[in-house]
Design a protein around this motif. Structure first.
Motif, short mmCIF file in Angstrom:
data_model
loop_
_atom_site.label_atom_id
_atom_site.label_comp_id
_atom_site.label_asym_id
_atom_site.label_seq_id
_atom_site.Cartn_x
_atom_site.Cartn_y
_atom_site.Cartn_z
N ASN A 12 0.83 -1.21 0.00
CA ASN A 12 0.00 0.00 0.00
C ASN A 12 0.86 1.26 0.00
OD1 ASN A 12 -2.66 -0.49 -0.32
ND2 ASN A 12 -3.21 -0.46 1.85
N LYS A 13 1.96 1.21 0.76
CA LYS A 13 2.85 2.37 0.82
C LYS A 13 3.50 2.63 -0.54
CE LYS A 13 6.44 4.44 3.68
NZ LYS A 13 7.34 4.25 4.85
N GLN A 14 3.90 1.58 -1.24
CA GLN A 14 4.46 1.74 -2.58
C GLN A 14 3.44 2.35 -3.54
OE1 GLN A 14 5.84 -2.15 -3.63
NE2 GLN A 14 7.66 -2.05 -2.34
N PHE A 15 2.22 1.87 -3.44
CA PHE A 15 1.16 2.41 -4.29
C PHE A 15 0.93 3.89 -3.99
CE2 PHE A 15 -3.47 3.27 -4.67
CZ PHE A 15 -3.56 3.23 -6.05
N MET A 16 0.93 4.23 -2.68
CA MET A 16 0.74 5.63 -2.29
C MET A 16 1.89 6.51 -2.81
SD MET A 16 1.98 7.97 0.10
CE MET A 16 2.75 6.84 1.23
N ASN A 17 3.12 6.01 -2.76
CA ASN A 17 4.26 6.77 -3.28
C ASN A 17 4.13 6.97 -4.79
OD1 ASN A 17 5.51 7.00 -0.78
ND2 ASN A 17 6.66 5.10 -1.03
N GLY A 18 3.61 5.97 -5.47
CA GLY A 18 3.38 6.12 -6.91
C GLY A 18 2.37 7.22 -7.21
N ILE A 19 1.34 7.30 -6.39
CA ILE A 19 0.34 8.36 -6.58
C ILE A 19 0.97 9.73 -6.33
CG2 ILE A 19 -1.81 9.31 -5.68
CD1 ILE A 19 -2.77 6.49 -5.20
N ARG A 20 1.84 9.82 -5.33
CA ARG A 20 2.51 11.09 -5.06
C ARG A 20 3.42 11.50 -6.22
NH1 ARG A 20 4.19 11.05 1.40
NH2 ARG A 20 2.08 11.50 2.19
N ASP A 21 4.13 10.53 -6.79
CA ASP A 21 4.96 10.84 -7.96
C ASP A 21 4.10 11.32 -9.12
OD1 ASP A 21 7.18 10.11 -6.53
OD2 ASP A 21 7.26 8.06 -7.34
N LEU A 22 2.97 10.66 -9.32
CA LEU A 22 2.07 11.06 -10.39
C LEU A 22 1.57 12.48 -10.17
CD1 LEU A 22 0.59 10.24 -12.95
CD2 LEU A 22 -1.22 9.26 -11.53
N PHE A 39 -5.57 12.55 -1.94
CA PHE A 39 -5.82 11.10 -1.87
C PHE A 39 -4.60 10.37 -1.29
CE2 PHE A 39 -8.98 11.37 -5.64
CZ PHE A 39 -9.94 11.88 -4.78
N SER A 40 -3.42 10.78 -1.71
CA SER A 40 -2.23 10.10 -1.20
C SER A 40 -2.05 10.36 0.30
CB SER A 40 -0.99 10.57 -1.97
OG SER A 40 -0.78 11.97 -1.79
N ASP A 41 -2.42 11.56 0.77
CA ASP A 41 -2.34 11.84 2.21
C ASP A 41 -3.34 10.97 2.97
OD1 ASP A 41 -0.43 13.72 1.67
OD2 ASP A 41 -1.81 15.43 1.71
N THR A 42 -4.54 10.81 2.41
CA THR A 42 -5.55 9.96 3.06
C THR A 42 -5.07 8.51 3.11
OG1 THR A 42 -7.31 11.42 2.27
CG2 THR A 42 -7.94 9.20 2.99
N LEU A 43 -4.54 8.03 2.02
CA LEU A 43 -4.03 6.65 2.01
C LEU A 43 -2.88 6.47 2.99
CD1 LEU A 43 -4.11 5.84 -1.81
CD2 LEU A 43 -5.64 4.98 -0.03
N GLN A 44 -2.06 7.49 3.15
CA GLN A 44 -0.96 7.41 4.12
C GLN A 44 -1.51 7.27 5.53
OE1 GLN A 44 2.57 7.35 3.67
NE2 GLN A 44 2.27 6.72 5.79
N GLU A 45 -2.58 8.02 5.84
CA GLU A 45 -3.22 7.90 7.15
C GLU A 45 -3.79 6.50 7.35
OE1 GLU A 45 -3.44 9.95 9.78
OE2 GLU A 45 -2.01 11.24 8.74
N MET A 46 -4.41 5.95 6.29
CA MET A 46 -4.95 4.59 6.40
C MET A 46 -3.84 3.57 6.63
SD MET A 46 -8.17 4.75 6.41
CE MET A 46 -8.38 2.98 6.40
N ILE A 47 -2.71 3.78 6.02
CA ILE A 47 -1.57 2.88 6.24
C ILE A 47 -1.11 2.97 7.69
CG2 ILE A 47 0.85 2.46 5.63
CD1 ILE A 47 0.16 3.37 2.79
N ASN A 48 -1.11 4.17 8.23
CA ASN A 48 -0.74 4.34 9.65
C ASN A 48 -1.74 3.62 10.55
OD1 ASN A 48 1.41 5.92 8.82
ND2 ASN A 48 0.30 7.85 9.08
N TYR A 49 -3.03 3.76 10.22
CA TYR A 49 -4.05 3.06 11.02
C TYR A 49 -3.88 1.55 10.93
CZ TYR A 49 -6.40 7.62 11.13
OH TYR A 49 -6.71 8.93 11.32
#
Length: 736
Positions: A12-22, A39-49
């Motif tokens: 999930n973190k790799q996917f989130m980093n890809g979205i940030r690069d995009l 969206f990438s910030d939200t996904l990062q929060e979900m990864i933390n949860y």
């Protein structure tokens, strides 16, 4: 489950980093960048949860259950082992008690006692075992339910956090959805418009290419013009390759691929010219010519070719304007003109720099102003004409082509010593007396510095290309009567008791006479006389067999010799003004004298012993490899006469040292027989350099730095300290 969950978080973190690069790649689209960032910030929060959830699972289930298994169940297993052991002992006691015979009273009592003790121990251990079972069962229920309850609370917290997070994001998501609906409507409309344009373009007639390519000299990115052109390679196959060309920063560059570093074709557009090419098979070709090389290019159509040529010409003019003021500021900081050649003890770097060239050339009479418009302090020169020019006139001279005028900067370019002497031998006054002889007769007004460029261009073309102002009558050059012979230097010096009359005797300044006396042969010094005498003595071994060839007979059929014959005679007499006048009257620079073994003016210049005369002919297109009837070219004659400076000059200009004369001798064998160490050194170095370039495939390259430095040193000595190269001639003269 925990390990798989952690792997899930990593993915999930790799996917989130890809979205940030995009989002970063979409920085020019504010909507895409803002949405993807949120969206990438939200996904990062979900990864933390998720990470928090798996940490709680680690504590609530794994840790607690492992404690239950490792401690409580271990105690139960130990009690079970003791119970099973006592049960086995009880069974053994029962078996033994049953086997005792009744007539053996002693064994009966012993077996009975063992059985009683074993039963007592069994009951005690069985009681402990039952207790452990009951305790374990009770604790098992509590531990499992406690762990699962903690596990479910962890999930409850996880989903509550996720719900709160996405509840905050929901308004933005709804707003984005509405924007996407509008984007879909706009995209459909744009698609219809593009389809309509596509249909219109398909109906267009392409029989004639009407593509227009605009250029902008004031472009913000510095790129004046860019586009695809075909470039002819400089290799032996002359292949054509399509490259992306651009004019930027006063340079012409191209790229093979988009990400490649640009390859510079022309370092400074001020030093080049551009012209049409109609003498090759391919269409739409034009050539960009610089002082060191030329580049053949092909456009896709005639209009594109015209656009590129106009863009290059405009960029050349812009480069003059941009850098002219800067160059003048630098030149004003230079030291005052000394009006004389620097001594041979000075370094060759100082001899070659443009500041010195400016000082030397401008001290010649007439050179302080432009030859064609009269603008003061000119910074450019035409090296084959021997004149100084202003920036604007130099640009017009470039457009004439190098066969009419070769332009070089007096401040930006390096100058060979023989070129400096050539410039000092001529000058604006000399050339204008030749090329403007009929200016007043024809009634043409010479343009001034403030005249329009079109007026200057028309005048310069009429002056040098059409030669409308050159006197067509018999030249003022004093020529010998028909049947007389032009004697070689050794006899010519005996015949003339005083200095030879010049075309402009008494009109040249003292500075010009001082420079000219060292090389022109008008009034040779004692060292020059010794040089001519030694040259004649060293050449006897090869020239005596030619009989009258030593006396260089030239028979004239009329009182007005042809321009070619006049050039031929002036080359031997070392008279550059007469040579320039002969060329102005249409003399062919490679004219052949059929009455004298088909010798050329360049060969006569070698016989005359003047390095500058040879340089003047070469700059005006003389072929260094044309040979006479005996198979000897200029390099042969220079070697025979021991003229080291001329040998060095011809080798630099591409003379073929492998050519042999009618006796089968090449220049090297002649130099070896004459034991001329300097010429042998030059010839062998040139041959070795040629072999090295051929072995390495470096065709057309000048050679390594050591080779160039050696030839540069010889050129310096030949021009500024010729006595250093007279060791061979002087020693031969002493022996004689």
């Amino acid at each position: 489950m925990i390990d798989t969950g952690k792997a899930f978080c990593t993915a999930n973190k790799q996917f989130m980093n890809g979205i940030r690069d995009l989002a970063q790649y979409s920085c020019k689209d504010n909507l895409v960048e803002a949405s993807l960032t949120k969206f990438s910030d939200t996904l990062q929060e979900m990864i933390n949860y998720h990470n928090i959830l798996f940490d709680q699972i680690q504590r609530s289930i794994k840790t607690q259950l492992q404690t239950f298994v490792k401690e409580d169940i271990r105690k139960f297993k130990d009690a079970k082992k003791q119970f099973e052991k006592v049960s086995e002992e009880k069974e053994n006691a029962l078996v033994k008690n049953a086997q005792v015979q009744r007539n053996k009273q002693h064994e009966v009592e012993e077996a009975t006692n063992i059985l009683t003790a074993t039963r007592k121990c069994f009951r005690h251990i069985a009681l402990d075992y039952v207790l452990q079972i009951n305790v374990l069962q009770s604790k098992r229920r509590a531990e499992i339910l406690k762990s699962m309850l903690s596990f479910m609370y962890a999930h409850l917290a996880f989903f509550h956090q996720g719900y709160d997070l996405f509840s905050e994001l929901e308004p933005n998501m709804k707003e984005l959805g509405a924007q996407l609906d509008q984007l879909a409507v706009d995209a459909a409309k744009e698609k219809r418009d593009m389809e309509q344009k596509h249909s219109t373009i398909q109906q267009k007639d392409y029989s004639s290419d009407d593509t227009k390519l605009e250029y902008n000299v004031d472009a913000a990115n510095g790129i004046v013009m860019e586009g695809y052109l075909f470039k002819r390679a400089s290799n032996a196959f002359k292949t054509w390759n399509r490259r992306w060309f651009s004019i930027q920063n006063n340079q012409l560059v191209y790229q093979k691929k988009f990400k490649d570093n640009p390859t510079v074709v022309v370092e400074d557009l001020r030093l080049c010219t551009v012209k049409h090419c109609e003498d090759i098979e391919r269409r739409f070709c034009f050539e960009v010519v610089s002082p060191t090389k030329s580049c053949m290019l092909q456009a896709d159509s005639e209009k594109l070719r015209q656009a590129w040529i106009k863009a290059v010409q405009t960029s050349i003019a812009t480069a003059y304007r941009e850098k002219g003021d800067e160059s003048e500021k630098q030149e004003k900081k230079s030291s005052p003109s000394t009006g004389s050649l620097e001594s041979g003890s000075e370094t060759k770097e100082k001899l070659l720099k443009g500041e010195s060239a400016l000082q030397r050339v401008q001290c010649i009479p007439g050179n302080a102003a432009c030859c064609d418009c009269g603008l003061a302090d000119p910074r450019w020169a035409s090296i084959n004409l021997g004149i100084t020019l202003c920036i604007e006139c130099s640009g017009i001279h470039r457009s004439l082509g190098v066969h009419f005028s070769k332009v070089r900067s007096l401040t930006l370019d390096s100058w060979e010593p023989e070129l400096l002497k050539l410039m000092c031998e001529l000058g604006n006054d000399v050339i204008n007396r030749i090329y403007e002889a009929k200016l007043e007769k024809v009634g043409v007004k010479k343009p001034q510095s403030g005249s329009q460029r079109q007026e200057k261009e028309a005048y310069i073309r009429a002056k040098y290309v059409e030669r409308k102002f050159v006197e067509k009558q018999a030249a003022s050059v004093p020529l010998p009567e028909p049947g007389t012979k032009v004697l070689p230097p050794s006899q010519e010096e005996k015949r003339h008791s005083g200095p030879e009359k010049s075309l402009l005797a008494g009109e040249q300044g003292a500075a010009s006479q001082k420079v000219r006396s060292s090389d022109s042969g008008i009034q040779p010094s004692t060292d020059d006389s010794r040089e001519h005498l030694a040259s004649t003595i060293s050449a006897n071994s090869l020239y005596e067999a030619e009989g009258d060839k030593q006396e260089s007979p030239v028979f004239c059929d009329s009182k007005q010799p042809s321009p070619g014959l006049r050039l031929y005679q002036a080359a031997f007499e070392k008279n550059l003004p007469h040579m320039a006048e002969a060329l102005a009257h249409g003399a062919e620079v490679n004219w052949v004298n059929v009455d004298e073994n088909k010798a050329t003016p360049l060969i006569q210049a070698v016989r005359g012993g003047s390095l500058v005369t040879c340089e003047f002919l070469l700059q005006n297109g003389a072929n260094v490899n044309i040979r006479d009837m005996k198979g000897r070219g200029p390099l042969h004659h220079a070697t025979v006469l021991g003229h080291t400076g001329q040998v060095c000059l011809f080798l630099k200009r591409g003379a073929n040292q492998h050519a042999t004369d009618e006796d089968g001798k090449d220049p090297l064998s002649i130099a070896v027989e004459a034991a001329n160490a300097d010429i042998v050194t030059l010839l062998r170095l040139a041959r070795m350099n040629e072999e090295m370039r051929e072995s390495e495939g470096l065709y057309g390259q000048p050679g390594d730095e050591i080779y160039q430095d050696i030839f540069r040193d010889f050129s310096q000595m030949a021009s500024n300290n010729p006595e250093k190269l007279n060791r061979f001639q002087q020693s031969d003269s002493q022996k004689s």
